[in-house]
Scaffold this motif. Structure first.
Motif, short mmCIF file in Angstrom:
data_model
loop_
_atom_site.label_atom_id
_atom_site.label_comp_id
_atom_site.label_asym_id
_atom_site.label_seq_id
_atom_site.Cartn_x
_atom_site.Cartn_y
_atom_site.Cartn_z
N VAL A 82 0.84 -1.34 -0.04
CA VAL A 82 0.06 -0.07 0.00
C VAL A 82 0.93 1.27 0.06
CG1 VAL A 82 -0.20 0.05 2.50
CG2 VAL A 82 -1.97 1.24 1.26
N GLN A 83 0.43 2.45 -0.86
CA GLN A 83 1.13 3.51 -0.80
C GLN A 83 0.17 4.69 -0.28
OE1 GLN A 83 4.22 4.44 -1.73
NE2 GLN A 83 4.79 2.41 -1.67
N TRP A 84 0.86 5.48 0.58
CA TRP A 84 0.11 6.56 1.25
C TRP A 84 -0.82 7.29 0.26
CZ3 TRP A 84 -1.84 7.63 5.73
CH2 TRP A 84 -2.20 8.88 6.09
N ARG A 85 -0.16 7.91 -1.12
CA ARG A 85 -0.76 8.72 -2.07
C ARG A 85 -1.89 7.85 -2.61
NH1 ARG A 85 3.12 12.51 -5.53
NH2 ARG A 85 4.33 13.21 -3.61
N SER A 86 -2.03 6.60 -2.82
CA SER A 86 -3.05 5.86 -3.25
C SER A 86 -4.15 5.53 -2.22
CB SER A 86 -2.68 4.38 -4.00
OG SER A 86 -2.15 3.51 -2.98
N LEU A 87 -3.55 5.76 -0.83
CA LEU A 87 -4.55 5.33 0.07
C LEU A 87 -5.44 6.83 0.43
CD1 LEU A 87 -5.21 3.31 2.32
CD2 LEU A 87 -3.62 4.58 3.89
N THR A 88 -4.87 7.78 0.06
CA THR A 88 -5.58 9.01 0.40
C THR A 88 -6.19 9.69 -0.86
OG1 THR A 88 -3.43 10.46 0.34
CG2 THR A 88 -4.11 9.62 2.35
N GLY A 89 -5.69 9.36 -1.94
CA GLY A 89 -5.97 10.04 -3.39
C GLY A 89 -5.43 11.28 -3.53
N ARG A 90 -4.48 11.64 -3.04
CA ARG A 90 -3.69 12.82 -3.04
C ARG A 90 -2.85 12.78 -3.73
NH1 ARG A 90 -6.41 16.70 -0.16
NH2 ARG A 90 -4.73 18.25 -0.44
N ALA A 91 -2.14 13.81 -4.70
CA ALA A 91 -1.14 13.73 -5.49
C ALA A 91 0.08 14.26 -4.77
CB ALA A 91 -1.36 14.61 -6.97
N ASP A 92 0.05 14.80 -3.50
CA ASP A 92 1.20 15.48 -2.78
C ASP A 92 1.00 14.98 -1.37
OD1 ASP A 92 -0.99 16.82 -1.43
OD2 ASP A 92 -0.96 18.50 -3.03
N GLU A 93 1.85 15.57 -0.62
CA GLU A 93 2.18 15.08 0.85
C GLU A 93 1.41 15.92 1.73
OE1 GLU A 93 3.35 12.03 1.36
OE2 GLU A 93 3.62 11.87 -0.85
N SER A 94 0.63 16.64 1.24
CA SER A 94 -0.19 17.72 2.07
C SER A 94 -1.27 16.86 3.10
CB SER A 94 -1.10 18.69 1.31
OG SER A 94 -2.00 18.07 0.48
N ASP A 95 -1.71 17.58 4.01
CA ASP A 95 -2.81 17.05 5.00
C ASP A 95 -3.94 16.57 4.34
OD1 ASP A 95 -0.76 17.76 6.81
OD2 ASP A 95 -2.13 19.16 7.69
N GLN A 96 -4.48 15.27 4.76
CA GLN A 96 -5.66 14.43 4.15
C GLN A 96 -6.70 15.15 5.18
OE1 GLN A 96 -6.42 13.09 1.80
NE2 GLN A 96 -8.13 11.94 1.84
N VAL A 97 -7.84 15.75 4.69
CA VAL A 97 -8.99 16.30 5.43
C VAL A 97 -10.08 15.43 5.40
CG1 VAL A 97 -10.47 18.27 5.97
CG2 VAL A 97 -8.04 18.77 5.26
N LEU A 98 -10.66 14.76 6.28
CA LEU A 98 -11.58 13.74 6.11
C LEU A 98 -13.01 14.45 6.53
CD1 LEU A 98 -9.69 10.95 7.99
CD2 LEU A 98 -9.78 11.05 5.64
N GLU A 99 -14.09 13.69 6.02
CA GLU A 99 -15.52 14.38 6.27
C GLU A 99 -15.73 14.26 7.67
OE1 GLU A 99 -18.15 12.15 3.75
OE2 GLU A 99 -17.20 12.86 1.87
N ASP A 100 -15.26 13.48 8.64
CA ASP A 100 -15.86 13.45 10.16
C ASP A 100 -14.87 14.48 10.77
OD1 ASP A 100 -13.22 12.47 9.95
OD2 ASP A 100 -13.77 10.36 10.63
N GLY A 101 -14.37 15.38 10.23
CA GLY A 101 -13.33 16.54 11.13
C GLY A 101 -11.92 16.21 11.39
N TRP A 102 -11.51 15.07 10.94
CA TRP A 102 -10.18 14.71 11.01
C TRP A 102 -9.22 15.10 9.99
CZ3 TRP A 102 -8.03 12.66 15.62
CH2 TRP A 102 -8.85 12.43 16.62
N ARG A 103 -8.17 15.85 10.43
CA ARG A 103 -7.16 16.09 9.51
C ARG A 103 -5.90 15.31 9.74
NH1 ARG A 103 -5.84 20.72 6.45
NH2 ARG A 103 -7.55 21.67 7.33
#
Length: 293
Positions: A82-103
């Motif tokens: 597993v790779q972090w970028r594919s897990l988050t769907g982001r193309a960079d290493e910025s914070d992942q903001v989730l719908e339930d309020g978690w960053r």
């Protein structure tokens, strides 16, 4: 921790360097088994009902998460490559903001959290006859170890500086530059030894012990000889009996353990680690995650 001047102590491992960007390319080939330990991530929950003067939201809760917590929220699949970028769907290493309020912050690269390293020493000690004779390899590209950092000085005040203030600042800069240059020269002199020429990642070698690394606060007082503070966990670590290798590649957000089947099984069974079995040829580049795409 003493600097090792004889880089040939790593020749046995150089002879086993695998293909770059594979498990064997980070930890060496020829071990009975390998485990990949994912670096945990820091998460903060925001109160989005409150907006501050900068448009941000205050944090109300903090936690350290395994990657599986993120996968649950993004609908992705956890698996050995597993790779972090594919897990988050982001193309960079910025914070992942989730719908339930978690960053969620991206996992650390090239850094194996000292608390986890301390926990791992329990298994590493069982798998070597030389726990007091370790060789640690530190990448020589970390800026604070180059002896070539620059000093920047700026002016901060409500008004333009006066001629007197400018002259005072000039004298201050000259004094500080002299101190800085002396410190950088001392670093270059202290680390002027033959490098361990791991492919694409030249390192210098240090003597270490598992007892030292079993203390999670060891970096608070770690020094290379008497001149240089050490602020990084090793990129590679092995005992003199060559029973195992620990590798934290500088661009990877996971750490590899290569050794006996018993050692790797112990790591995989320890719930303090989010770990998966991998092979020496496993591809750990971003494109290696064929499950999540």
């Amino acid at each position: 921790m003493e600097l090792i001047t004889d880089a040939s102590r790593g020749d046995w491992l150089l002879a086993r360097a695998g293909t770059f960007a594979t498990v064997g390319g980070a930890a060496g080939t020829g071990f009975e088994a390998y485990a990949r330990i994912l670096h945990p991530v820091s998460a903060d929950r925001e109160d989005r009902s409150i907006v501050d003067e900068w448009g941000g939201h205050p944090d109300v809760e903090s936690a350290v998460w395994p990657w599986a917590e993120v996968a649950t929220r993004t609908g992705k699949t956890m698996h050995p490559l597993v790779q972090w970028r594919s897990l988050t769907g982001r193309a960079d290493e910025s914070d992942q903001v989730l719908e339930d309020g978690w960053r969620v912050q991206a996992p650390d690269e090239g850094w194996f959290e000292p608390t986890l390293l301390a926990a791992l020493t329990e298994h590493l000690a069982e798998a070597t006859s030389t726990p007091d004779g370790l060789v640690g390899a530190i990448w020589d590209g970390w800026g604070y170890l180059s002896g070539g950092s620059t000093l920047a000085v700026g002016w901060q005040g409500p008004d333009e500086p006066t001629a007197e203030e400018i002259e005072s600042m000039r004298r201050y800069v000259v004094e500080q530059q002299a101190v800085h240059d002396e410190e950088q020269t001392a670093i270059r002199v202290a680390l002027a030894v033959e490098r361990f020429a791991w492919p694409h990642r030249e390192c210098f070698l240090l003597s270490m012990t598992l007892q030292q690394l079993a203390d999670p606060t060891w970096l608070d007082h770690a020094r290379i000889g008497t001149a240089v503070d050490l602020a990084h966990t090793p990129q590679m670590l092995w005992p003199e009996d060559r029973a195992w290798v620990l590798a934290s590649e500088i661009d990877w957000d996971s750490t590899i353990v290569g050794g006996s089947r018993a050692l790797v099984d112990a790591v995989l069974d320890d719930d303090r680690f989010e770990a998966f079995p991998v092979d020496e040829d496993s591809d750990l580049t971003w494109s290696g995650d064929l499950v999540n795409g």
